[in-house]
Design an enzyme around this catalytic site. Sequence first.
Site, short mmCIF file in Angstrom:
data_model
loop_
_atom_site.label_atom_id
_atom_site.label_comp_id
_atom_site.label_asym_id
_atom_site.label_seq_id
_atom_site.Cartn_x
_atom_site.Cartn_y
_atom_site.Cartn_z
N ALA A 107 -8.48 -4.53 22.40
CA ALA A 107 -7.35 -4.52 23.34
C ALA A 107 -6.17 -3.73 22.79
O ALA A 107 -5.85 -3.84 21.60
CB ALA A 107 -6.92 -5.96 23.62
N TYR A 119 4.27 -5.89 17.12
CA TYR A 119 4.55 -5.16 15.87
C TYR A 119 5.40 -3.91 16.18
O TYR A 119 6.45 -3.69 15.57
CB TYR A 119 3.23 -4.78 15.21
CG TYR A 119 3.39 -3.81 14.07
CD1 TYR A 119 4.06 -4.18 12.91
CD2 TYR A 119 2.88 -2.51 14.17
CE1 TYR A 119 4.23 -3.28 11.87
CE2 TYR A 119 3.03 -1.61 13.13
CZ TYR A 119 3.70 -2.00 11.99
OH TYR A 119 3.87 -1.11 10.97
N ASN A 152 8.34 -9.95 -2.25
CA ASN A 152 8.09 -11.40 -2.42
C ASN A 152 6.62 -11.68 -2.72
O ASN A 152 6.22 -12.85 -2.83
CB ASN A 152 8.57 -12.19 -1.19
CG ASN A 152 7.75 -11.91 0.05
OD1 ASN A 152 6.75 -11.19 0.00
ND2 ASN A 152 8.17 -12.47 1.17
N ILE A 184 -17.85 0.33 15.94
CA ILE A 184 -17.00 1.26 16.70
C ILE A 184 -16.44 0.45 17.87
O ILE A 184 -17.22 -0.08 18.68
CB ILE A 184 -17.82 2.45 17.25
CG1 ILE A 184 -18.46 3.24 16.10
CG2 ILE A 184 -16.95 3.33 18.12
CD1 ILE A 184 -19.32 4.41 16.56
N ALA A 197 7.52 -5.89 5.32
CA ALA A 197 7.31 -6.24 6.73
C ALA A 197 5.92 -6.82 6.91
O ALA A 197 5.05 -6.64 6.07
CB ALA A 197 7.43 -4.98 7.60
N HIS A 224 -8.21 -2.20 9.11
CA HIS A 224 -8.14 -0.75 9.30
C HIS A 224 -9.50 -0.07 9.13
O HIS A 224 -10.33 -0.50 8.33
CB HIS A 224 -7.12 -0.14 8.35
CG HIS A 224 -5.73 -0.56 8.69
ND1 HIS A 224 -5.01 -1.46 7.94
CD2 HIS A 224 -4.94 -0.24 9.74
CE1 HIS A 224 -3.84 -1.67 8.51
NE2 HIS A 224 -3.77 -0.95 9.60
N TYR A 269 0.83 -1.23 0.00
CA TYR A 269 0.00 0.00 0.00
C TYR A 269 0.86 1.28 0.00
O TYR A 269 0.81 2.07 -0.94
CB TYR A 269 -0.93 -0.05 1.22
CG TYR A 269 -1.69 1.21 1.52
CD1 TYR A 269 -2.31 1.93 0.50
CD2 TYR A 269 -1.80 1.68 2.83
CE1 TYR A 269 -3.03 3.09 0.79
CE2 TYR A 269 -2.51 2.83 3.12
CZ TYR A 269 -3.13 3.53 2.10
OH TYR A 269 -3.82 4.67 2.40
#
Length: 327
Positions: free
Chosen positions: A283, A141, A32, A207, A75, A189, A11
Amino acid sequence: MNILVTGGAGYIGSHVVEELQKCGYTPIVYDNLSTGHEAAVPEDVQLVEGDIHDVRFATHIMEQFKIDAVIHFAASSLVGESMTNPAKYYFNNVEGSLHLLEAMRGAGVDRIVFSSTAAVYGEPEEVPIKENSKLNPTNVYGRSKLMIEKMLADYDMAYEMRYVALRYFNAAGASPTRDIGEDHNPESHLIPLILKTAQGVRKQVAIFGTDYPTADGTCIRDYIHVCDLARAHVLALEHLLKGGTSRVYNLGSENGFSVRQMMNTAKKVTGVDFTVVEEVRRAGDPAVLIASSEKIREELGWVPTQSDVQNVIATAWKWHKGHPNGY
Ligand code: UDP
């Protein structure tokens, strides 16, 4: 100048490829294709299907294409997955970056722009967040990206490899000029989920949490247009090519929008009154994340011009309408 873009079929990478071409650079995409899309790479750009773990091949490609600098996106980037499968994140992100740096050393390439994240801060002690704020990532992450930043600092110290690490806040939107956009599988997202709901591909959008200590009870984030991010990468590259020293910069619009505000703006932009439901908190989500981007504005003259939230949603909407099932 020849710039190797790892993860250039993804992206943000694909938008940086577009900006590099506009500015007269020759991007070579190294990907890749595990999550990247071949269709995101323009026909006049060389796509090398390769893995950053493959040091010999990456070194060979850097030599073959006489690479002047690297922009590194390749990544794994799903926060939730990073908590259930940390091995994947330490392997792909930390070890993968180490292998890439070794390939660079082997090929004598000593400049790198690195795709980092606001997740290196964790729960902020102050907003807007400055680059010298406490680094306390709350997920794997973010920790993997912070480890790479530290690795870059050590490579700079020992081997004079210069880097710019760019800590993105919430990347969003799509190119107004090329047919590229955001397509993750699974999608997690907010903006793509909202727009898939507006399109009817999903029944409803949730939400996550309405009891945060914010004006309307929902989380506040700093959404930055992917084309403004792309511009910052080219400025960072030029800083390094001119012999500049290593730097770390935040990239955000410095404006906060709540989840509810994003839903309402998307309803206006799309003209669709889609279904919104309220769920419990996800979380690890801090209540408010807003960047201070003063440092890169002052030092590199970066000016975001496309990050008005209506424009962010409108450009993303154009992409989603044309690609209801992604690429
Ligand atoms: N969010 C939400 N519903 C969703 C996805 C996300 O309410 O289906 C919220 C999430 O809790 C966060 C904001 O939207 O406050 C942005 O989330 P996203 O995953 O897009 O980016 P992040 O801030 O995690 O990098």
